[in-house]
Motif scaffolding. Sequence first.
Motif, mmCIF file in Angstrom:
data_model
loop_
_atom_site.group_PDB
_atom_site.id
_atom_site.type_symbol
_atom_site.label_atom_id
_atom_site.label_comp_id
_atom_site.label_asym_id
_atom_site.label_seq_id
_atom_site.Cartn_x
_atom_site.Cartn_y
_atom_site.Cartn_z
ATOM 1 N N LYS A 171 0.862 -1.185 0.000
ATOM 2 C CA LYS A 171 0.000 0.000 0.000
ATOM 3 C C LYS A 171 0.898 1.235 0.000
ATOM 4 C CE LYS A 171 -4.000 -2.090 2.334
ATOM 5 N NZ LYS A 171 -3.523 -3.472 2.188
ATOM 6 N N VAL A 172 0.642 2.109 -0.950
ATOM 7 C CA VAL A 172 1.467 3.313 -1.115
ATOM 8 C C VAL A 172 0.572 4.542 -1.011
ATOM 9 C CG1 VAL A 172 3.155 4.510 -2.549
ATOM 10 C CG2 VAL A 172 2.970 2.008 -2.666
ATOM 11 N N PHE A 174 0.019 8.503 -1.288
ATOM 12 C CA PHE A 174 0.589 9.657 -1.992
ATOM 13 C C PHE A 174 -0.104 10.925 -1.493
ATOM 14 C CE2 PHE A 174 0.694 12.806 -5.352
ATOM 15 C CZ PHE A 174 2.040 12.825 -5.691
ATOM 16 N N SER A 198 -0.571 13.105 -8.748
ATOM 17 C CA SER A 198 -1.253 12.001 -8.053
ATOM 18 C C SER A 198 -1.537 10.841 -8.995
ATOM 19 C CB SER A 198 -2.571 12.492 -7.434
ATOM 20 O OG SER A 198 -2.341 13.304 -6.328
ATOM 21 N N LEU A 201 1.626 9.188 -10.365
ATOM 22 C CA LEU A 201 2.226 8.262 -9.399
ATOM 23 C C LEU A 201 1.369 7.022 -9.199
ATOM 24 C CD1 LEU A 201 4.904 8.423 -7.752
ATOM 25 C CD2 LEU A 201 4.272 10.513 -8.953
ATOM 26 N N LYS A 202 0.060 7.197 -9.252
ATOM 27 C CA LYS A 202 -0.817 6.027 -9.144
ATOM 28 C C LYS A 202 -0.504 5.041 -10.267
ATOM 29 C CE LYS A 202 -5.645 4.520 -9.020
ATOM 30 N NZ LYS A 202 -7.072 4.934 -9.075
ATOM 31 N N ILE A 205 2.681 3.281 -9.427
ATOM 32 C CA ILE A 205 2.445 2.335 -8.331
ATOM 33 C C ILE A 205 1.747 1.078 -8.844
ATOM 34 C CG2 ILE A 205 1.167 1.987 -6.177
ATOM 35 C CD1 ILE A 205 1.657 5.092 -5.738
ATOM 36 N N ASN A 206 0.704 1.275 -9.657
ATOM 37 C CA ASN A 206 -0.009 0.127 -10.218
ATOM 38 C C ASN A 206 0.916 -0.707 -11.104
ATOM 39 O OD1 ASN A 206 -2.347 0.949 -8.958
ATOM 40 N ND2 ASN A 206 -3.232 1.905 -10.766
ATOM 41 N N GLU A 211 -0.606 -0.830 -4.484
ATOM 42 C CA GLU A 211 -1.984 -0.341 -4.362
ATOM 43 C C GLU A 211 -1.913 1.101 -3.868
ATOM 44 O OE1 GLU A 211 -5.704 -1.084 -1.359
ATOM 45 O OE2 GLU A 211 -4.656 -2.865 -2.127
ATOM 46 N N ALA A 212 -2.365 2.023 -4.710
ATOM 47 C CA ALA A 212 -2.227 3.445 -4.403
ATOM 48 C C ALA A 212 -3.356 3.940 -3.501
ATOM 49 C CB ALA A 212 -2.201 4.262 -5.693
ATOM 50 N N LEU A 214 -4.562 7.613 -2.604
ATOM 51 C CA LEU A 214 -4.350 9.010 -2.963
ATOM 52 C C LEU A 214 -5.054 9.929 -1.964
ATOM 53 C CD1 LEU A 214 -4.796 8.892 -6.848
ATOM 54 C CD2 LEU A 214 -2.725 8.528 -5.485
#
Length: 401
Positions: A171-172, A174, A198, A201-202, A205-206, A211-212, A214
């Motif tokens: 899990k990330v 942002f 956002s 970066l999503k 990440i994907n 899993e973003a 935001l």
Amino acid sequence: MYKKPGFEPSRNEMFSILENNIKPMLEDETISVATSLGRICAEDVYAKNTLPNKPVSARDGIAVHFSDFSKGTPDTSEWSEGKEYCFSNTGVAIREDYDTVITIENVKFDKSGKVRLLSVPEKCGEGVGVEGGQVKEGELLAYTGERISPSLIGILLTGGVANIKVLSKPKVAFIPTGDELVPSGFEIPLGKNAESNSLMLKAYINECGGEAILYPIIPDEFEKLKEAVLSAIEIADLVLICAGSSKGSKDFTIDILESVGNVIVYELGHGPGKHCSLAYSGNTPIIGLPGPPTGADLTAALYVKNTLRLIQMQPIQLPYRIIAMLAEDINGRKIDFVSFMRVFIKDGQYYAKPVELQGKTRAEVYHLQNGQFYLEKGSSIKAGTLISVEMRYPREYITEA
């Protein structure tokens, strides 16, 4: 050793810092092998099946008794199906009383159905797939930390593995910051700017199996920013805070990171993206990204993606390289710099030309450059020198000048 603000790591030094500090995640989950593409094995996986579980025909042909060939080529004029031979198809178990298969291309039948052989087997068992030739029960099929590919899915299913334990998706969180920002996709008031990092970066990440999460745009207020960071630390495996990393009157990122954890890197020794930082709060890494989209994009591609790779037991990865002849002189700066390059073909030779950024929009630069070159500070390279360019696209996309 990395804590002092005066230490500004180069790209390779930053990679080394990440390798020494980012730890693999331990959480896992069990999912169907059929849906496991791209996931990371959380444990070694062993076969439950032995296949084939009986000898099978390795090709379309006829199954025969090798003993009939002990004295050379036999007289087949009186051979009959089901006695001296039988038809045998690829992958199908052969009858136990046969031990060898002759490929169908080496078998001819006359009008009366009599068989004639164009070649004879040289050894017993020729053309036969042995028991366990595909997979053996107890065989190690997939390793801890191995990324699951389409081929590996087929191997696992052949081995009788229907479900597999994989690393949970990291899990990330942002957190975009800035009083001047408004969400992208809406009309932009005068004096404001679209917040596009956002969703960029999503996508990163994907792409890396994360899993973003935001956050909404957080204004440049210390307490609100700190509250957002503390909240993100509680729910995420990696926290990204964007902007507020320079030295403006409302740039609070470093102060916040110092207040919630331990800052390892205050800023980088290269540009674009110099104002990128790394900190830890407990066991949670926090990367401070620069606000300008070009710097955010570059540092995300270099450090966010590779942090996610390390979290998921994968090695740091750089793009593949092409050796190209420099088409123009390139001069270094006071810091290391990642120069955008246009690689093209002329007279069968790869050439690389620095992309001029001045006066060009972000989109224009994006479509002009297909590679990049890391130039150390103070260095200058003359046209005609062969350099190693890191490519954005496969070489098939490189066009003529």
